[in-house]
Design an enzyme around this catalytic site. Sequence first.
Site, short mmCIF file in Angstrom:
data_model
loop_
_atom_site.label_atom_id
_atom_site.label_comp_id
_atom_site.label_asym_id
_atom_site.label_seq_id
_atom_site.Cartn_x
_atom_site.Cartn_y
_atom_site.Cartn_z
N LYS A 151 2.53 12.28 -2.27
CA LYS A 151 1.47 11.72 -1.73
C LYS A 151 1.85 11.49 -0.29
CE LYS A 151 -0.50 7.10 -3.07
NZ LYS A 151 -0.36 6.01 -4.11
N SER B 13 -4.20 5.00 -6.76
CA SER B 13 -4.65 5.54 -5.65
C SER B 13 -3.88 6.81 -5.34
CB SER B 13 -3.93 4.65 -4.52
OG SER B 13 -2.47 4.66 -4.45
N SER C 234 -1.23 2.85 -10.09
CA SER C 234 -1.80 4.08 -9.17
C SER C 234 -0.89 5.16 -9.57
CB SER C 234 -1.49 3.81 -7.90
OG SER C 234 -2.55 2.87 -7.34
#
Length: 465
Positions: A82, A155, A179
Amino acid sequence: MSQSELHYLEAREVARLIATRALSSVEVTTAMLERIEKLDPTLHSYALVMRDEALASAREADRKLLAGGATGPLFGVPIAVKDLYWCAGSPTAAGTTIFRDFVPTEDATAVKRLRDAGAIVLGKLQLTEGAFATHHPEIAEPVNPWHPGHWAGASSSGSGVATAAGLCYASLGTDTGGSIRFPSAANGLTGIKPTWGRVSRHGIFALGASLDHAGPMARSAADASLLLGVIAGHDPLDPTSLPDASLALPDDAHDLCGPRFGVDPEWNSNGVDRVIVRALAQVVEVVKSLGGEVREVRFPEVRTVVDEWQVNCGVEVAVAHADTWPRLAAHYGPALTRLIEIGRETSGMAYQQVLLNRAALRGKINRLMSGIDLLIVPVQPFAAPTHEQLGALAQDPELNARLIQFTAPFNSSGHPVITLPCGLTEDGLPIGFQLVAAHGAEALLCRAGMAYQKASEWHKLHPVL
């Protein structure tokens, strides 16, 4: 082996094939990069593809293997992280425009540990702005490979999309209110939100520091366990990391004899779509068939802490962005702007009450977990929403509270959770569920996840691309 057979292999299988020289790391990495080039212009899962660095690392891995050098558990395996995790020499934008030119000079501790285990970092995966609810208006949102009209999860959306679509063998995400678990459920993946402090947060952009958890996302519990074992452990660069040096995780599991599973029928069904309730009932039957003991429990009231999650996170994100807000406020998107403003407007007394309520919930969950080993919970009250439905969530506190009612409590309490796929909706969208354990019991979560996946096939389904 053809590329069509290669991209959905498990990470541990790819590691075995490379270690036995049935495949080279260059072959595997090249195949992944070609697949990214073909599919990601539509899926938008990558914020940055580190093509040259990945190929150079793969060539070095193959050289080391031929020379008889030591190998790690992910030796030669292409993964991605990420775009909150620092990678030395590569931009780390955190889903924003204001940080797009930030280039760290060191790896995040979790990234360094992946590299030390032999992994090849393919690139940085897209996320919502600052890891909050929605993507920055100027950044293309990752597309759910199961259905483009539906949410890919927030997210860690890019991590979910890339892993599900076979654009990496596994990925790292972060979880502040759900997330890792939302994109894992939306994309048919297995994700682990560890105990808070289990994985170092050094070199990871913060959203809400006391709520943030770093963890793996993969296509099986075995792969997720493998990654967690690599990245977990004490880090002197993160003073909040747990003091234990390592985490002993199982390599395999076949039954659930021994653990006591708790189910709260009322909490798990109140306002929850029937397709989710049915899927959870099937999970319970699988658990029983594997020898697990299932008990009815009553989960403590969580509405207060869920309602206060935005205040808690808002104060902490306001601190995290103190150097750029309000100086660069015009460059922020509306959702993150609103969250920061909530935090800046919260009084010290109000914030202290939030912390007291969190502590009380943590104690109540601890008492509940003293009588059971694992808790079965939905990820969310509905399957992946449409983009229209999602648009209302970030602006409506009531809708947002409903979305995070099963996830945010365990960010507030710090308990470890594994999310596993357990079905499909009538529209063919994946459904996930959570197993929650006591602090520090990740080994039990991984054992339960692997045993469940020996008796189910949901994790073996892939989107049609």
